[in-house]
Design a protein around this motif. Sequence first.
Motif, PDB file in Angstrom:
ATOM      1  N   PRO A 143       0.829  -1.211   0.000  1.00 45.68           N
ATOM      2  CA  PRO A 143       0.000   0.000   0.000  1.00 45.68           C
ATOM      3  C   PRO A 143       0.860   1.255   0.000  1.00 45.68           C
ATOM      4  CG  PRO A 143       0.115  -0.932   2.195  1.00 45.68           C
ATOM      5  CD  PRO A 143       0.819  -1.895   1.291  1.00 45.68           C
ATOM      6  N   GLY A 144       0.241   2.365  -0.356  1.00 47.80           N
ATOM      7  CA  GLY A 144       0.939   3.637  -0.251  1.00 47.80           C
ATOM      8  C   GLY A 144       0.886   4.441  -1.528  1.00 47.80           C
ATOM      9  N   PRO A 145       1.358   5.687  -1.461  1.00 51.88           N
ATOM     10  CA  PRO A 145       1.248   6.600  -2.603  1.00 51.88           C
ATOM     11  C   PRO A 145       2.017   6.143  -3.832  1.00 51.88           C
ATOM     12  CG  PRO A 145       2.588   7.559  -0.834  1.00 51.88           C
ATOM     13  CD  PRO A 145       1.953   6.341  -0.274  1.00 51.88           C
ATOM     14  N   ASP A 146       3.127   5.443  -3.630  1.00 52.35           N
ATOM     15  CA  ASP A 146       3.899   5.010  -4.803  1.00 52.35           C
ATOM     16  C   ASP A 146       3.133   3.979  -5.624  1.00 52.35           C
ATOM     17  OD1 ASP A 146       5.953   6.684  -4.081  1.00 52.35           O
ATOM     18  OD2 ASP A 146       7.142   5.119  -3.105  1.00 52.35           O
ATOM     19  N   SER A 147       2.443   3.078  -4.957  1.00 49.33           N
ATOM     20  CA  SER A 147       1.685   2.047  -5.668  1.00 49.33           C
ATOM     21  C   SER A 147       0.287   2.519  -6.046  1.00 49.33           C
ATOM     22  CB  SER A 147       1.575   0.785  -4.811  1.00 49.33           C
ATOM     23  OG  SER A 147       0.808   1.029  -3.639  1.00 49.33           O
ATOM     24  N   GLY A 148      -0.195   3.567  -5.376  1.00 52.83           N
ATOM     25  CA  GLY A 148      -1.543   4.048  -5.627  1.00 52.83           C
ATOM     26  C   GLY A 148      -2.610   3.147  -5.044  1.00 52.83           C
ATOM     27  N   LEU A 149      -2.247   2.357  -4.032  1.00 51.27           N
ATOM     28  CA  LEU A 149      -3.171   1.383  -3.455  1.00 51.27           C
ATOM     29  C   LEU A 149      -3.449   1.701  -1.986  1.00 51.27           C
ATOM     30  CD1 LEU A 149      -1.602  -1.826  -5.028  1.00 51.27           C
ATOM     31  CD2 LEU A 149      -3.653  -0.601  -5.786  1.00 51.27           C
ATOM     32  N   ARG A 213      -5.747   6.630 -12.282  1.00 52.98           N
ATOM     33  CA  ARG A 213      -5.633   7.140 -10.920  1.00 52.98           C
ATOM     34  C   ARG A 213      -6.422   8.427 -10.762  1.00 52.98           C
ATOM     35  NH1 ARG A 213       0.122   6.624  -7.779  1.00 52.98           N
ATOM     36  NH2 ARG A 213       0.817   4.621  -8.599  1.00 52.98           N
ATOM     37  N   GLY A 214      -6.905   8.615  -9.556  1.00 57.20           N
ATOM     38  CA  GLY A 214      -7.494   9.888  -9.180  1.00 57.20           C
ATOM     39  C   GLY A 214      -7.266  10.093  -7.703  1.00 57.20           C
ATOM     40  N   ALA A 215      -6.939  11.302  -7.298  1.00 53.54           N
ATOM     41  CA  ALA A 215      -6.633  11.600  -5.894  1.00 53.54           C
ATOM     42  C   ALA A 215      -5.514  10.703  -5.366  1.00 53.54           C
ATOM     43  CB  ALA A 215      -7.880  11.463  -5.026  1.00 53.54           C
ATOM     44  N   GLY A 216      -4.611  10.298  -6.250  1.00 49.38           N
ATOM     45  CA  GLY A 216      -3.443   9.519  -5.852  1.00 49.38           C
ATOM     46  C   GLY A 216      -3.649   8.026  -5.775  1.00 49.38           C
ATOM     47  N   GLN A 217      -4.887   7.547  -6.020  1.00 50.71           N
ATOM     48  CA  GLN A 217      -5.135   6.112  -5.924  1.00 50.71           C
ATOM     49  C   GLN A 217      -5.733   5.567  -7.213  1.00 50.71           C
ATOM     50  OE1 GLN A 217      -7.188   4.638  -2.489  1.00 50.71           O
ATOM     51  NE2 GLN A 217      -5.763   5.537  -1.047  1.00 50.71           N
ATOM     52  N   VAL A 218      -5.302   4.373  -7.558  1.00 48.83           N
ATOM     53  CA  VAL A 218      -5.893   3.653  -8.682  1.00 48.83           C
ATOM     54  C   VAL A 218      -7.339   3.303  -8.328  1.00 48.83           C
ATOM     55  CG1 VAL A 218      -5.759   1.574 -10.103  1.00 48.83           C
ATOM     56  CG2 VAL A 218      -3.654   2.696  -9.344  1.00 48.83           C
ATOM     57  N   PHE A 219      -8.285   3.603  -9.239  1.00 49.22           N
ATOM     58  CA  PHE A 219      -9.675   3.266  -8.931  1.00 49.22           C
ATOM     59  C   PHE A 219     -10.458   2.761 -10.134  1.00 49.22           C
ATOM     60  CE2 PHE A 219     -10.205   7.424 -10.635  1.00 49.22           C
ATOM     61  CZ  PHE A 219     -11.549   7.582 -10.979  1.00 49.22           C
ATOM     62  N   LEU A 220      -9.880   2.824 -11.326  1.00 47.17           N
ATOM     63  CA  LEU A 220     -10.512   2.263 -12.510  1.00 47.17           C
ATOM     64  C   LEU A 220      -9.543   1.333 -13.217  1.00 47.17           C
ATOM     65  CD1 LEU A 220     -12.269   5.352 -14.186  1.00 47.17           C
ATOM     66  CD2 LEU A 220     -13.363   3.548 -12.840  1.00 47.17           C
ATOM     67  N   GLU A 221     -10.070   0.206 -13.675  1.00 43.80           N
ATOM     68  CA  GLU A 221      -9.308  -0.709 -14.522  1.00 43.80           C
ATOM     69  C   GLU A 221     -10.109  -0.944 -15.797  1.00 43.80           C
ATOM     70  OE1 GLU A 221      -7.929  -4.440 -12.803  1.00 43.80           O
ATOM     71  OE2 GLU A 221      -8.477  -5.477 -14.663  1.00 43.80           O
ATOM     72  N   LEU A 222      -9.459  -0.817 -16.934  1.00 42.67           N
ATOM     73  CA  LEU A 222     -10.088  -1.068 -18.219  1.00 42.67           C
ATOM     74  C   LEU A 222      -9.450  -2.310 -18.829  1.00 42.67           C
ATOM     75  CD1 LEU A 222     -10.706   1.955 -17.598  1.00 42.67           C
ATOM     76  CD2 LEU A 222     -10.546   2.388 -20.053  1.00 42.67           C
ATOM     77  N   ASP A 223     -10.292  -3.280 -19.190  1.00 44.78           N
ATOM     78  CA  ASP A 223      -9.816  -4.541 -19.764  1.00 44.78           C
ATOM     79  C   ASP A 223     -10.249  -4.649 -21.221  1.00 44.78           C
ATOM     80  OD1 ASP A 223      -8.957  -5.158 -17.211  1.00 44.78           O
ATOM     81  OD2 ASP A 223     -10.552  -6.605 -16.797  1.00 44.78           O
ATOM     82  N   GLN A 224      -9.329  -5.101 -22.075  1.00 40.47           N
ATOM     83  CA  GLN A 224      -9.685  -5.397 -23.460  1.00 40.47           C
ATOM     84  C   GLN A 224     -10.322  -6.775 -23.521  1.00 40.47           C
ATOM     85  OE1 GLN A 224      -9.300  -3.662 -26.644  1.00 40.47           O
ATOM     86  NE2 GLN A 224     -10.719  -5.347 -27.044  1.00 40.47           N
ATOM     87  N   TYR A 225     -11.595  -6.836 -23.883  1.00 34.43           N
ATOM     88  CA  TYR A 225     -12.288  -8.128 -23.955  1.00 34.43           C
ATOM     89  C   TYR A 225     -12.127  -8.760 -25.336  1.00 34.43           C
ATOM     90  CZ  TYR A 225     -14.550  -8.870 -19.470  1.00 34.43           C
ATOM     91  OH  TYR A 225     -14.795  -9.177 -18.154  1.00 34.43           O
ATOM     92  N   PRO A 226     -12.179 -10.079 -25.402  1.00 30.41           N
ATOM     93  CA  PRO A 226     -12.030 -10.770 -26.692  1.00 30.41           C
ATOM     94  C   PRO A 226     -13.165 -10.432 -27.658  1.00 30.41           C
ATOM     95  CG  PRO A 226     -11.735 -12.293 -24.840  1.00 30.41           C
ATOM     96  CD  PRO A 226     -12.260 -11.017 -24.268  1.00 30.41           C
ATOM     97  N   ASP A 227     -12.956 -10.768 -28.934  1.00 31.57           N
ATOM     98  CA  ASP A 227     -13.956 -10.489 -29.961  1.00 31.57           C
ATOM     99  C   ASP A 227     -15.269 -11.208 -29.694  1.00 31.57           C
ATOM    100  OD1 ASP A 227     -12.141  -8.881 -31.276  1.00 31.57           O
ATOM    101  OD2 ASP A 227     -11.528 -10.432 -32.704  1.00 31.57           O
ATOM    102  N   ALA A 228     -15.230 -12.307 -28.935  1.00 37.93           N
ATOM    103  CA  ALA A 228     -16.451 -13.076 -28.653  1.00 37.93           C
ATOM    104  C   ALA A 228     -17.364 -12.385 -27.650  1.00 37.93           C
ATOM    105  CB  ALA A 228     -16.089 -14.473 -28.146  1.00 37.93           C
ATOM    106  N   ALA A 229     -16.887 -11.336 -26.990  1.00 37.19           N
ATOM    107  CA  ALA A 229     -17.725 -10.603 -26.046  1.00 37.19           C
ATOM    108  C   ALA A 229     -18.857  -9.905 -26.800  1.00 37.19           C
ATOM    109  CB  ALA A 229     -16.901  -9.582 -25.278  1.00 37.19           C
ATOM    110  N   THR A 230     -19.947  -9.634 -26.090  1.00 34.14           N
ATOM    111  CA  THR A 230     -21.127  -9.047 -26.710  1.00 34.14           C
ATOM    112  C   THR A 230     -21.669  -7.899 -25.870  1.00 34.14           C
ATOM    113  OG1 THR A 230     -22.626 -10.578 -25.576  1.00 34.14           O
ATOM    114  CG2 THR A 230     -21.793 -11.257 -27.742  1.00 34.14           C
ATOM    115  N   LYS A 231     -22.608  -7.170 -26.430  1.00 36.95           N
ATOM    116  CA  LYS A 231     -23.331  -6.165 -25.681  1.00 36.95           C
ATOM    117  C   LYS A 231     -24.159  -6.858 -24.607  1.00 36.95           C
ATOM    118  CE  LYS A 231     -26.614  -2.356 -26.376  1.00 36.95           C
ATOM    119  NZ  LYS A 231     -27.432  -1.621 -27.385  1.00 36.95           N
ATOM    120  N   ARG A 232     -24.303  -6.243 -23.453  1.00 41.96           N
ATOM    121  CA  ARG A 232     -25.004  -6.880 -22.341  1.00 41.96           C
ATOM    122  C   ARG A 232     -26.526  -6.881 -22.571  1.00 41.96           C
ATOM    123  NH1 ARG A 232     -22.898  -5.378 -16.513  1.00 41.96           N
ATOM    124  NH2 ARG A 232     -21.069  -5.951 -17.739  1.00 41.96           N
ATOM    125  N   PRO A 233     -27.169  -8.041 -22.464  1.00 44.14           N
ATOM    126  CA  PRO A 233     -28.631  -8.064 -22.574  1.00 44.14           C
ATOM    127  C   PRO A 233     -29.266  -7.441 -21.347  1.00 44.14           C
ATOM    128  CG  PRO A 233     -27.826 -10.221 -21.915  1.00 44.14           C
ATOM    129  CD  PRO A 233     -26.602  -9.374 -22.194  1.00 44.14           C
TER     130      PRO A 233
END
Length: 296
Positions: A143-149, A213-233
């Motif tokens: 944890p801590g500011p360097d890791s953003g956790l 990061r925002g306010a010094g902490q990581v809070f969003l993760e964006l993942d690249q999904y495979p081509d087989a992924a679909t729009k959510r029903p």
Amino acid sequence: MTLLKCATHVVSDLDDAITRYESWMDYRTVEQGEVSHDLAAAWNAPASGGRRFAVLQPASRAEVFLRFVEGDPVPDYVPIRTYGWAAIELCVTNVEAVNERMLQSPFEVIGPPKPLDGFATVKPMQVRGADLETVYLTEILQPGPDSGLPQPQSLVDRPFIMVLACPDLRKSAQWVKDVLGLPMIDPVAIRYSMIEKAFGLPETAKTELTTARGAGQVFLELDQYPDAATKRPRHEGALPPGVAITTMLYPDFARLEGHWASAPVVREGAIYGGKRTGVLLTPEGALLEVVEGGEI
């Protein structure tokens, strides 16, 4: 400090979900009621108006919440297969102790504790609940500011990262930079067991992701999904199944002019605290609720 404020998940039985998280995650209910029709309209989910909801807070008393909203099950929905908010990640003090607890719980352990490829700062595990919620339970090793956790203050503490499943990672990352002005790391490719299992990928497969990061902490993760992924029903006019909304703090509403899907209004309650709140849509169409406050 974190900009993350709340993760909202749709559940079929609100009382059951409350019991599950109070009994096994040590959360406590701080607010219950019915979703106002005005708020449901802001989410572009008028059919969710009048449905029961509850807001839960971790044992640490951190003001970062889980919110459950009742909704009808969507038969075609399969977790970790569609675009949008994919999972909730909670920080924990001891992932092995949490794993022992989860093995006795109604949650299904779908990923036992193990180091994360490429990230020596964390040790996660994953569970799935009765409402098909995917929850990452992650021990913070550095944890801590360097890791953003963050440094968790209870065995199971607050949401600290929300995971967005993207059809075009770079497009979504550019949106976060342009609209929110948040710094993001360059995409990295790692072995990602949850995505491997969900899509039947070989063990040699790599998934690209990036974090903000925002306010010094990581809070969003964006993942690249495979081509087989679909729009959510989803049911017409209702919140999407699974993780439906991420709520964050943001101090500069003037910057967001021209981007609102629902213009800001003052809202009350544990999550909003009498602050102006508006709604953005990510490039995937995922709901990002923004409460005025915090510091970048």
